[in-house]
Design a protein around this motif. Structure first.
Motif, PDB file in Angstrom:
ATOM      1  N   ILE A  70      11.878  -1.515  17.835  1.00  0.00           N
ATOM      2  CA  ILE A  70      11.421  -0.195  17.395  1.00  0.00           C
ATOM      3  C   ILE A  70      12.329   0.405  16.336  1.00  0.00           C
ATOM      4  N   GLU A  71      13.623   0.353  16.549  1.00  0.00           N
ATOM      5  CA  GLU A  71      14.549   0.988  15.604  1.00  0.00           C
ATOM      6  C   GLU A  71      14.614   0.263  14.261  1.00  0.00           C
ATOM      7  N   LYS A  72      14.119  -0.957  14.200  1.00  0.00           N
ATOM      8  CA  LYS A  72      14.179  -1.714  12.946  1.00  0.00           C
ATOM      9  C   LYS A  72      12.876  -1.659  12.153  1.00  0.00           C
ATOM     10  N   LEU A  73      11.867  -1.002  12.699  1.00  0.00           N
ATOM     11  CA  LEU A  73      10.621  -0.863  11.951  1.00  0.00           C
ATOM     12  C   LEU A  73      10.796   0.175  10.848  1.00  0.00           C
ATOM     13  N   GLU A  74      10.451  -0.215   9.629  1.00  0.00           N
ATOM     14  CA  GLU A  74      10.496   0.711   8.502  1.00  0.00           C
ATOM     15  C   GLU A  74       9.121   1.348   8.355  1.00  0.00           C
ATOM     16  N   LEU A  75       9.024   2.623   8.734  1.00  0.00           N
ATOM     17  CA  LEU A  75       7.744   3.304   8.708  1.00  0.00           C
ATOM     18  C   LEU A  75       7.669   4.291   7.552  1.00  0.00           C
ATOM     19  N   THR A  76       6.452   4.566   7.133  1.00  0.00           N
ATOM     20  CA  THR A  76       6.219   5.533   6.075  1.00  0.00           C
ATOM     21  C   THR A  76       5.680   6.820   6.681  1.00  0.00           C
ATOM     22  N   ASN A  77       6.350   7.920   6.403  1.00  0.00           N
ATOM     23  CA  ASN A  77       5.889   9.212   6.885  1.00  0.00           C
ATOM     24  C   ASN A  77       5.010   9.852   5.819  1.00  0.00           C
ATOM     25  N   VAL A  78       3.744  10.015   6.118  1.00  0.00           N
ATOM     26  CA  VAL A  78       2.833  10.616   5.144  1.00  0.00           C
ATOM     27  C   VAL A  78       2.431  12.016   5.594  1.00  0.00           C
ATOM     28  N   ALA A  79       3.230  12.613   6.474  1.00  0.00           N
ATOM     29  CA  ALA A  79       2.915  13.948   6.967  1.00  0.00           C
ATOM     30  C   ALA A  79       3.344  15.008   5.960  1.00  0.00           C
ATOM     31  N   ASN A  80       2.593  16.073   5.891  1.00  0.00           N
ATOM     32  CA  ASN A  80       2.923  17.218   5.071  1.00  0.00           C
ATOM     33  C   ASN A  80       3.561  18.264   5.975  1.00  0.00           C
ATOM     34  N   LYS A  81       4.799  18.658   5.699  1.00  0.00           N
ATOM     35  CA  LYS A  81       5.489  19.612   6.565  1.00  0.00           C
ATOM     36  C   LYS A  81       4.752  20.940   6.666  1.00  0.00           C
ATOM     37  N   GLU A  82       3.919  21.227   5.696  1.00  0.00           N
ATOM     38  CA  GLU A  82       3.219  22.507   5.692  1.00  0.00           C
ATOM     39  C   GLU A  82       2.141  22.591   6.770  1.00  0.00           C
ATOM     40  N   ILE A  83       1.802  21.460   7.397  1.00  0.00           N
ATOM     41  CA  ILE A  83       0.781  21.504   8.444  1.00  0.00           C
ATOM     42  C   ILE A  83       1.336  22.087   9.739  1.00  0.00           C
ATOM     43  N   PHE A  84       2.664  22.173   9.844  1.00  0.00           N
ATOM     44  CA  PHE A  84       3.263  22.737  11.050  1.00  0.00           C
ATOM     45  C   PHE A  84       3.283  24.257  10.955  1.00  0.00           C
TER      46      PHE A  84
END
Length: 268
Positions: A70-84
């Protein structure tokens, strides 16, 4: 993969404890009787010791999986902080997970408090308490979370110990101090009932007004509400909802994706 703990061999305790004899009868292995003799009492301490050993073996295997996969998976965050509806930078973040996934996506966040330990240290994996009076006499508290937290010295900062909340408790200012708690990705199950009781006791403070938002995935809201009712009881949950202190909202739309299949292959 590298770093495999004994080829991920798991001792199957149930098979070690109970076996089928030549007459197709299920029997307890002799070594779990005092002096290895079936005509004597079962050695409860021996069974508990083996259970503890197997729990620790599982924790080590689970820890290896989290660290090496899990810690070695390189993930892409496509979230927009403005949705919070809140500012991520202003949060006091308390994590019930073991991994640093959230911090890796939002590296501007403050320090994360891992109440159940973290992958690069020790993990807490157990039950909230021993409630059965018969089991209490065996003193098998090593299966409880609080025993493991004391032994492993994991982070303890929840609400009563949080510096910002303690400052509000001790405030002499006129009026009430508002606390907004956002619960995301938590089942609200009784395994963490002590934390849930702590959250829903905040409004007993005369100078505190606490608001709790529980985010739910798809159709999970009824299940989460059921869990709260089971832990807190109808009166407390109804009071919180009637006063607008408790609300349920669907998860913000966030998509996480693995960069490539190659990265998955590298850790498999």
């Amino acid at each position: 993969c590298t770093g495999k703990p004994d080829e991920l061999a798991i001792t199957t305790f149930a098979r070690d404890l109970i076996f089928e004899d030549k007459n197709s009868q299920m029997r307890i292995a002799n070594k779990y009787y005092r002096n290895n003799k079936e005509n004597l009492d079962i050695d409860s301490n021996s069974i508990i010791e083996n259970l503890e050993k197997n729990l620790n073996e599982f924790i080590n295997i689970f820890k290896w999986y989290l660290k090496e996969i899990i810690e070695k998976l390189e993930l892409t965050n496509v979230a927009n902080k403005e949705i919070f509806e809140f500012n991520l930078e202003d949060l006091s973040l308390i994590s019930f997970n073991y991994t640093s996934t959230f911090s890796r996506f939002y590296n501007s966040l403050p320090k994360v408090e891992y109440v159940h330990g973290e992958v690069n240290k020790d993990l807490v994996l157990g039950i909230p308490d021993i409630k059965n009076e018969f089991l209490k006499k065996f003193k098998n508290y090593s299966f409880t979370k609080y025993h493991q937290k004391l032994l492993k010295n994991t982070d303890y900062l929840f609400l009563d110990e949080n510096p910002r909340i303690k400052e509000m408790f001790n405030s002499k200012a006129v009026g009430k101090c508002n606390i907004n708690i956002y619960i995301w990705g938590h089942s609200l199950a009784d395994s963490d009932e002590s934390y849930i009781h702590e959250i829903f006791s905040l409004n007993r403070q005369s100078n505190i007004e606490c608001y709790v938002t529980v985010y739910f995935h798809k159709n999970d809201a009824p299940k989460l509400l059921n869990n709260l009712l089971d832990i807190l009881g109808k009166d407390i949950v109804e009071k919180w909802m009637k006063n607008g202190w408790l609300r349920f909202k669907p998860n913000p739309e966030i998509q996480f994706q693995v960069n490539s299949q190659q990265e998955l292959d590298e850790v498999s």
